[in-house]
Design a protein around this motif. Structure first.
Motif, short mmCIF file in Angstrom:
data_model
loop_
_atom_site.label_atom_id
_atom_site.label_comp_id
_atom_site.label_asym_id
_atom_site.label_seq_id
_atom_site.Cartn_x
_atom_site.Cartn_y
_atom_site.Cartn_z
N VAL A 60 1.17 -1.28 -0.04
CA VAL A 60 -0.04 -0.32 -0.17
C VAL A 60 1.02 1.08 0.41
O VAL A 60 0.99 2.54 -0.63
CB VAL A 60 -0.75 0.18 1.40
N SER A 110 -6.57 1.04 8.21
CA SER A 110 -7.28 -0.11 7.25
C SER A 110 -7.60 -0.62 7.62
O SER A 110 -6.86 -1.73 8.52
CB SER A 110 -6.39 0.25 6.49
N VAL A 135 -7.62 -3.77 6.02
CA VAL A 135 -6.60 -5.04 5.71
C VAL A 135 -5.93 -4.88 6.79
O VAL A 135 -4.82 -6.15 7.08
CB VAL A 135 -6.47 -4.97 4.19
O1 0X9 Z 1 -7.38 5.47 0.86
C1 0X9 Z 1 -7.91 4.66 1.60
O2 0X9 Z 1 -8.23 4.02 1.88
C2 0X9 Z 1 -7.84 3.63 -0.34
N1 0X9 Z 1 -7.77 4.53 -1.33
S1 0X9 Z 1 -9.41 4.74 -2.01
O3 0X9 Z 1 -9.10 5.80 -3.08
N2 0X9 Z 1 -10.25 3.64 -2.41
O4 0X9 Z 1 -9.50 5.70 -0.93
C3 0X9 Z 1 -6.76 2.77 -0.45
C4 0X9 Z 1 -6.48 1.50 1.02
C5 0X9 Z 1 -5.22 0.88 0.81
N3 0X9 Z 1 -4.72 0.56 2.31
C6 0X9 Z 1 -4.83 -0.69 3.44
N4 0X9 Z 1 -5.40 -1.48 2.85
N5 0X9 Z 1 -3.43 -0.44 3.69
#
Ligand code: 0X9
Ligand code: ZN
Length: 300
Positions: free
Chosen positions: A234, A244, A246
């Motif tokens: 990420v 997040s 995940v």
């Molecule tokens: O910013 C986010 O939460 C995600 N992108 S978005 O444009 N859909 O908002 C990416 C999240 C990835 N992060 C992790 N999995 N840590």
């Protein structure tokens, strides 16, 4: 039956999940992963199509405006149940599936009624509404790429799990944590396939496995329609982001297979992806899941 050529309201989606359970007794069970500030359920389905107990969790709709996420997940559920080809049947039957297409239902409803581009939950925080439910989880909470301003799109919340959506879903995931080995979260847009972590560019012990598995998945995506994805962790692939779902799953349970998709497109339509792209997006994504779990299995 369900019309996959358009996007659906939360009520339509939940009615579809109920109907799947009704029409497939013994195979599809409605599950509730948690609840929301406005009193809704985080509804999902558990699919048990074979005898294997190795579980996969699919999470969608944590960001309200990313409609292709729930839509693709529902299409994939339908494909898993229809057993159209040997690869998909093998994937479907060799896992137990815990599938939550819309984990931010209040936000999703709000994108239908009031503001199509709403991202966050709908809990009031002072003068503004919502935390970013992909910044509110309790692993390395607020350690980069999240805001402490309640009016920001990436507000982390007043504390880790200050939103009932993330708190209740985390409790549900804890209750089934011995039953799943893989967690896949679906967002849009950018055409990326990413793995933890988001708070640091440092590579995990299984970085090489995660990258090789992701590369196989990305190759598989491009085969059907030529759609190009990029793979990586990420922090190095999109940006630093902490809190997040995940990352919490990885940091808490150390599950081997943990991925975040940023689905179509790369910005032409962005969050407003035309509904005629639901089917192709879902089909290429399912191709990639087949490849992902084949490669994961090969790597033990
Ligand atoms: O910013 C986010 O939460 C995600 N992108 S978005 O444009 N859909 O908002 C990416 C999240 C990835 N992060 C992790 N999995 N840590
Ligand atoms: Zn998102």
């Amino acid at each position: 039956s369900f019309d996959f050529t358009r996007y659906h309201t939360l009520d339509e989606i939940y009615a579809f999940l109920d109907s799947l359970a009704k029409e497939n007794p013994g195979k599809v069970q409605v599950i509730v992963g948690g609840k929301t500030h406005e009193g809704r359920q985080i509804k999902g389905v558990k699919l048990t199509l074979g005898s294997s107990k190795s579980g996969i969790v699919l999470e969608g709709g944590i960001h309200a405006r990313e409609w292709i996420s729930p839509a693709s997940i529902l299409y994939i559920v339908n494909e898993l149940l229809q057993n159209k080809n040997a690869d998909v049947r093998q994937l479907a039957e060799s896992h137990e599936w815990y599938i939550f297409p819309v984990v931010n239902p209040d936000g999703y409803v709000y994108t239908h009624t009031t503001n199509r581009l709403w991202r966050k939950t709908r809990k009031p925080y002072g003068l503004c509404y919502g935390s970013d439910p992909n910044r509110n989880w309790g692993y390395k909470w607020m350690s980069g790429g999240a805001s402490n301003n309640p009016c920001s799109e990436t507000y982390g919340g007043s504390s880790a799990f200050s939103d009932v959506e993330t708190k209740s879903l985390s409790e549900y995931l804890t209750s089934i944590s011995s039953k799943f080995n893989a967690y896949v979260s679906f967002h849009s847009y950018s055409q990326l396939l990413m793995f933890p972590y988001g708070h640091t560019t440092q590579h995990l012990d299984n970085y090489n496995d995660e990258l090789q598995i992701a590369n196989k998945a990305v190759q598989a995506i491009s085969k059907r329609y030529g759609t190009k994805y990029k793979a990586g962790n990420v922090a190095e692939t999109i940006y630093i982001a902490s809190g997040s779902s995940v990352d919490w799953v990885k940091g808490t349970f150390h599950k081997p297979v943990t991925y975040t998709y940023e689905l179509r497109d790369t910005g032409r339509h962005g969050f407003l992806l035309p509904a005629d792209q639901i089917a192709p997006t879902a089909l290429e994504t399912l191709d990639s899941l087949v490849a992902m779990f084949k490669e994961a299995k090969a790597r033990g």
